[in-house]
Scaffold this motif. Structure first.
Motif, PDB file in Angstrom:
ATOM      1  N   ASN A  21       9.192  29.381   0.789  1.00 32.85           N
ATOM      2  CA  ASN A  21       8.409  29.684   1.992  1.00 32.85           C
ATOM      3  C   ASN A  21       6.952  29.259   1.851  1.00 32.85           C
ATOM      4  N   SER A  64      14.543  24.146   7.155  1.00 36.42           N
ATOM      5  CA  SER A  64      15.226  24.512   5.920  1.00 36.42           C
ATOM      6  C   SER A  64      16.695  24.156   6.121  1.00 36.42           C
ATOM      7  N   PRO A  70      15.656  30.482   2.950  1.00 39.20           N
ATOM      8  CA  PRO A  70      14.876  31.219   1.955  1.00 39.20           C
ATOM      9  C   PRO A  70      15.432  32.618   1.717  1.00 39.20           C
ATOM     10  N   THR A 117      13.031  36.110   5.511  1.00 38.49           N
ATOM     11  CA  THR A 117      11.931  35.480   6.228  1.00 38.49           C
ATOM     12  C   THR A 117      11.982  33.979   6.021  1.00 38.49           C
ATOM     13  N   ASN A 118      11.859  33.224   7.103  1.00 34.77           N
ATOM     14  CA  ASN A 118      11.905  31.764   7.030  1.00 34.77           C
ATOM     15  C   ASN A 118      10.646  31.185   7.660  1.00 34.77           C
ATOM     16  N   GLU A 119       9.785  30.583   6.835  1.00 39.04           N
ATOM     17  CA  GLU A 119       8.535  30.014   7.328  1.00 39.04           C
ATOM     18  C   GLU A 119       8.708  28.609   7.901  1.00 39.04           C
ATOM     19  N   CYS A 165      16.197  27.307  10.185  1.00 38.82           N
ATOM     20  CA  CYS A 165      17.095  27.085   9.053  1.00 38.82           C
ATOM     21  C   CYS A 165      18.482  26.792   9.592  1.00 38.82           C
ATOM     22  N   GLY A 197      11.472  30.161  12.924  1.00 38.78           N
ATOM     23  CA  GLY A 197      12.261  30.643  11.786  1.00 38.78           C
ATOM     24  C   GLY A 197      13.714  30.941  12.124  1.00 38.78           C
TER      25      GLY A 197
END
Length: 362
Positions: A126, A141, A146, A150-152, A156, A321
């Motif tokens: 992240n 992603s 991740p 949490t996905n920055e 994804c 995200g």
């Protein structure tokens, strides 16, 4: 892994759908209409890319692994279909997060401005995503999300690995006749995905009501084929007579198990992962009961398309995200000849899903 022809052109030919006012539309390339964003702020724009010539997409695996090989051709096909500036696949020789970060910086310096990344470290990636985003790049992603929820990245797109492992364990238990001793072969123990796979297998075992005994989760054997072969050989030599089923949720152990059972004449039922030629051949001959295939082609196709829409500013993510399941599919002797149709259908469904639910265009 078998490389397959891109399904992007087939996806683009899907008929227009009536979509809610907050969604985008996916226009057919054959309908004669000019694709382009609607008036700003309406949320009714087109998810058919207007001009991607300034978008250069880099697909960056965590390291060398057969799973990622379809990304190369699928990315190239998507780049051609979408008329992007470029699509490249690049990777480091080792699975090292700092080396991957350095590669990403090098690619950015070379003009790449949209990144589909399989992070080496699920707990640290992240930070990398946030850094890329701060430079104005679109980031996905791909193949792995991740750790920690949490996905920055912008989104994804990955296999729901817990669900895929659950499906694989269910198929193994069915092949075992619903009872007996099962062994699970998988990847790096510290990988968040490995822990999810273990959870999926254990869920299926629990649902057996005590009829299935999970003898062992064997981790850290997906480094290369030689490591997996030794682990499977040792397993069969020491505990083979006690084992009725082997489920593998990692690529190299799956190939090793398919080979070992065939060579030793073991009666253990094997369910593998992915569609290596040896595994598919073993399903046809009956030495492997099933495999659960994933959708790396769809990840590259949808990833490149959505990244281009984001990088050009034509669309934004409604929910930054956003996590989407790229799909997993059980393959047996009954459908080994045509299972790829299900993957193509899932990829088409994903494109609709992004346009209908995840993207705001215009």
């Amino acid at each position: 892994m078998n490389l397959r022809r891109s399904a992007v052109s087939g996806i683009a030919a899907i008929a227009l759908l009536a979509i809610a006012s907050t969604a985008c539309t996916v226009k057919s390339s054959d309908d004669g209409e000019q694709a382009g964003p609607a008036a700003a702020g309406t949320g009714k724009g087109s998810a058919e890319l207007a001009d991607g010539s300034g978008t250069k997409v880099a697909l960056v695996p965590g390291g060398a692994h057969p799973y990622f090989q379809p990304w190369k051709q699928a990315g190239a096909d998507a780049g051609k279909t979408l008329k992007l500036g470029d699509v490249t696949l690049d990777e480091t020789a080792e699975w090292d997060q700092q080396k991957q970060n350095n590669l990403l910086s090098t690619l950015a310096a070379r003009g790449y401005n949209a990144f589909g990344v399989f992070g080496v470290s699920p707990t640290d990636i992240n930070t990398t995503f946030a850094d890329l985003k701060s430079q104005g790049f679109a980031v996905a992603s791909l193949g792995s999300c991740p750790a920690g929820g949490t996905n920055e990245a912008d989104f994804c797109l990955s296999t729901d690995v817990e669900l895929a492992a659950y499906k694989a364990a269910e198929a193994t238990i069915e092949a075992m006749g619903g009872k007996g001793t099962l062994v699970h072969l998988t990847g790096n123990n510290v990988d968040a995905n490995t822990q999810l796979r273990i959870k999926g297998v254990e869920k299926a075992v629990k649902e057996s009501g005590g009829k299935i005994d999970l003898l062992q989760n064997i981790t850290d054997i997906d480094k290369d084929l030689q490591t997996a072969q030794k682990a499977v050989s040792d397993l069969l030599a020491t505990k083979g007579s006690r084992i009725q089923g082997i489920v593998s949720t990692a690529y190299n152990p799956a190939v090793a198990a398919a080979e070992a059972v065939q060579e030793t004449g073991s009666k253990a039922k094997v369910v593998a992962i992915d569609d290596d030629a040896k595994i598919l051949s073993s399903i046809k001959t009956g030495s492997v009961s099933a495999t659960v295939v994933q959708n790396p082609v769809g990840q590259a196709e949808i990833g490149a398309w959505a990244l281009a829409l984001l990088q050009t500013g034509q669309c934004t993510m409604k929910q930054p995200g956003q996590i989407a399941d790229s799909g997993s599919f059980v393959v047996t002797k009954d459908n080994v000849g045509d299972y790829d149709e299900a993957r193509k259908a899932r990829t088409a469904e994903l494109k609709k899903q992004f346009a209908d639910e995840y993207l705001s265009c215009g």
